[in-house]
Design a protein around this motif. Structure first.
Motif, PDB file in Angstrom:
ATOM      1  N   LYS A 201       0.835  -1.203   0.000  1.00 21.53           N
ATOM      2  CA  LYS A 201       0.000   0.000   0.000  1.00 21.53           C
ATOM      3  C   LYS A 201       0.871   1.255   0.000  1.00 21.53           C
ATOM      4  CE  LYS A 201      -3.866   2.029   2.608  1.00 21.53           C
ATOM      5  NZ  LYS A 201      -4.716   1.873   3.830  1.00 21.53           N
ATOM      6  N   ALA A 202       2.030   1.179   0.671  1.00 21.97           N
ATOM      7  CA  ALA A 202       2.937   2.332   0.735  1.00 21.97           C
ATOM      8  C   ALA A 202       3.416   2.731  -0.658  1.00 21.97           C
ATOM      9  CB  ALA A 202       4.126   2.006   1.638  1.00 21.97           C
ATOM     10  N   TRP A 203       3.681   1.754  -1.506  1.00 22.12           N
ATOM     11  CA  TRP A 203       4.106   2.047  -2.877  1.00 22.12           C
ATOM     12  C   TRP A 203       2.969   2.665  -3.680  1.00 22.12           C
ATOM     13  CZ3 TRP A 203       8.921   1.260  -5.253  1.00 22.12           C
ATOM     14  CH2 TRP A 203       9.908   0.680  -4.433  1.00 22.12           C
ATOM     15  N   SER A 204       1.790   2.051  -3.605  1.00 28.35           N
ATOM     16  CA  SER A 204       0.672   2.560  -4.401  1.00 28.35           C
ATOM     17  C   SER A 204       0.242   3.946  -3.933  1.00 28.35           C
ATOM     18  CB  SER A 204      -0.505   1.581  -4.336  1.00 28.35           C
ATOM     19  OG  SER A 204      -0.984   1.430  -3.009  1.00 28.35           O
ATOM     20  N   LYS A 205       0.325   4.200  -2.631  1.00 27.37           N
ATOM     21  CA  LYS A 205      -0.063   5.494  -2.090  1.00 27.37           C
ATOM     22  C   LYS A 205       0.791   6.607  -2.678  1.00 27.37           C
ATOM     23  CE  LYS A 205      -2.588   7.829   0.918  1.00 27.37           C
ATOM     24  NZ  LYS A 205      -4.068   7.836   0.873  1.00 27.37           N
ATOM     25  N   ASN A 206       2.027   6.291  -3.018  1.00 31.68           N
ATOM     26  CA  ASN A 206       2.951   7.279  -3.559  1.00 31.68           C
ATOM     27  C   ASN A 206       3.079   7.206  -5.077  1.00 31.68           C
ATOM     28  OD1 ASN A 206       4.338   8.755  -1.199  1.00 31.68           O
ATOM     29  ND2 ASN A 206       4.378   6.611  -0.533  1.00 31.68           N
ATOM     30  N   ASP A 207       2.163   6.444  -5.706  1.00 38.41           N
ATOM     31  CA  ASP A 207       2.177   6.286  -7.167  1.00 38.41           C
ATOM     32  C   ASP A 207       3.515   5.746  -7.650  1.00 38.41           C
ATOM     33  OD1 ASP A 207      -0.462   7.313  -7.509  1.00 38.41           O
ATOM     34  OD2 ASP A 207       0.328   9.350  -7.315  1.00 38.41           O
ATOM     35  N   LEU A 208       4.057   4.804  -6.880  1.00 38.95           N
ATOM     36  CA  LEU A 208       5.320   4.158  -7.221  1.00 38.95           C
ATOM     37  C   LEU A 208       5.059   2.684  -7.530  1.00 38.95           C
ATOM     38  CD1 LEU A 208       7.517   5.629  -4.336  1.00 38.95           C
ATOM     39  CD2 LEU A 208       7.510   6.385  -6.724  1.00 38.95           C
ATOM     40  N   LYS A 209       5.907   2.107  -8.351  1.00 39.98           N
ATOM     41  CA  LYS A 209       5.734   0.710  -8.745  1.00 39.98           C
ATOM     42  C   LYS A 209       6.944  -0.109  -8.318  1.00 39.98           C
ATOM     43  CE  LYS A 209       4.473  -2.227 -12.658  1.00 39.98           C
ATOM     44  NZ  LYS A 209       4.169  -2.260 -14.112  1.00 39.98           N
ATOM     45  N   PRO A 210       6.755  -1.071  -7.408  1.00 36.75           N
ATOM     46  CA  PRO A 210       7.878  -1.940  -7.023  1.00 36.75           C
ATOM     47  C   PRO A 210       8.127  -2.987  -8.103  1.00 36.75           C
ATOM     48  CG  PRO A 210       5.880  -2.666  -5.928  1.00 36.75           C
ATOM     49  CD  PRO A 210       5.509  -1.409  -6.692  1.00 36.75           C
ATOM     50  N   LEU A 211       9.264  -3.621  -8.026  1.00 37.75           N
ATOM     51  CA  LEU A 211       9.528  -4.761  -8.890  1.00 37.75           C
ATOM     52  C   LEU A 211       8.713  -5.952  -8.395  1.00 37.75           C
ATOM     53  CD1 LEU A 211      13.413  -4.392  -9.202  1.00 37.75           C
ATOM     54  CD2 LEU A 211      11.685  -3.758 -10.902  1.00 37.75           C
ATOM     55  N   PRO A 212       8.530  -6.999  -9.215  1.00 41.72           N
ATOM     56  CA  PRO A 212       7.712  -8.145  -8.785  1.00 41.72           C
ATOM     57  C   PRO A 212       8.196  -8.798  -7.489  1.00 41.72           C
ATOM     58  CG  PRO A 212       8.109  -8.237 -11.148  1.00 41.72           C
ATOM     59  CD  PRO A 212       8.954  -7.121 -10.619  1.00 41.72           C
ATOM     60  N   PHE A 213       9.488  -8.711  -7.214  1.00 39.65           N
ATOM     61  CA  PHE A 213      10.049  -9.393  -6.043  1.00 39.65           C
ATOM     62  C   PHE A 213      10.391  -8.438  -4.892  1.00 39.65           C
ATOM     63  CE2 PHE A 213      13.288  -8.730  -9.356  1.00 39.65           C
ATOM     64  CZ  PHE A 213      14.099  -7.802  -8.716  1.00 39.65           C
ATOM     65  N   THR A 214      10.115  -7.133  -5.045  1.00 37.60           N
ATOM     66  CA  THR A 214      10.524  -6.148  -4.046  1.00 37.60           C
ATOM     67  C   THR A 214       9.986  -6.487  -2.656  1.00 37.60           C
ATOM     68  OG1 THR A 214      10.686  -4.344  -5.667  1.00 37.60           O
ATOM     69  CG2 THR A 214      10.382  -3.723  -3.355  1.00 37.60           C
TER      70      THR A 214
END
Length: 247
Positions: free
Chosen positions: A220-233
């Protein structure tokens, strides 16, 4: 430079004195100490009162959780730099704030962080060692994060980019560091030594159920900031903790 230290506590009568002595015993004298108590029902405030001459501010009232209390402390802080030391934790030596001030003597540095050890309830036996290492722009993509109790940020960073997001639950510290360092590229330097001793038993690590919930909050922290993690992050993030038991 003035450094504000915030300690958040709730029913911490057994450990709060160690934390307080750790802060007031620092050999850096231009410091402000703030204690935010969540309306403890034990003898926490009685213990705190024994050190009141060394504490700039104490508030005791119900709050919305640990990060709400931290936000209260940040809002009260008048220092140039802010650090947060939890009521179960202590600084590794009496020179930590001096080293932080020395590190941040360069104005382009907006903060710093270091290493941390987890200790047993007595505070003497090391159980885990968290060696942070240097930050690179891609570090968060590989599951990296620094130990939050070792993080010091200039107050202007909070003023510019905000405080803890209470929607994040136990991942609020992760979200804040992700937002500051990765999204907004705040220059935070690494001090390669143990800064904090932390007693074992963090909220997000207490059970498998809590760990799963924490992982969801991390996402949720990534999506909240409009950021995209890698599949394995987000898989790597808990896996990176395994070597801490063998350092």
């Amino acid at each position: 430079m003035k450094i504000s230290i915030i300690t958040v506590v709730y029913n911490g009568e057994k450990t709060i004195a160690d934390t307080i002595r750790s802060v007031i015993g620092q050999n850096f004298f231009n410091k402000e100490y703030i204690i935010v108590d969540g309306a403890s029902t034990d003898n926490t405030l009685k213990v705190v009162s024994q050190y009141e001459e060394h504490i700039a501010s104490v508030i005791s009232e119900p709050d919305g959780g640990i990060y709400d209390a931290m936000n209260k402390g940040i809002a009260m802080a008048t220092g140039d730099v802010i650090g947060i030391l939890n009521a179960d934790d202590v600084y590794a030596s009496n020179q930590i704030l001096s080293k932080v001030a020395q590190n941040l003597d360069q104005p382009e540095k907006m903060g710093c962080y270091g290493d941390l050890v987890y200790v047993d309830e007595t505070g003497t036996k090391i159980k885990r060692k968290w060696i942070s290492g240097n930050y690179t722009p891609q570090s968060f993509l590989w599951g990296w994060m620094p130990p939050h109790p070792t993080l010091f940020l200039r107050k202007q960073v909070y003023e510019q980019f905000g405080m803890f997001n209470l929607e994040m639950g136990s991942a609020a510290d992760y979200e804040l560091m992700l937002r500051m360092m990765y999204k907004h590229k705040v220059f935070v330097d690494y001090i390669p030594e143990i800064l904090v001793k932390m007693r074992v038993g963090g909220v997000s690590n207490m059970s498998l159920k809590n760990r799963i919930k924490a992982n969801r909050n991390d996402r949720k922290a990534w999506s909240k900031n409009d950021l995209k993690p890698l599949p394995f992050t987000l898989l790597l993030k808990p896996l990176r903790k395994i070597p801490q038991f063998f350092q």
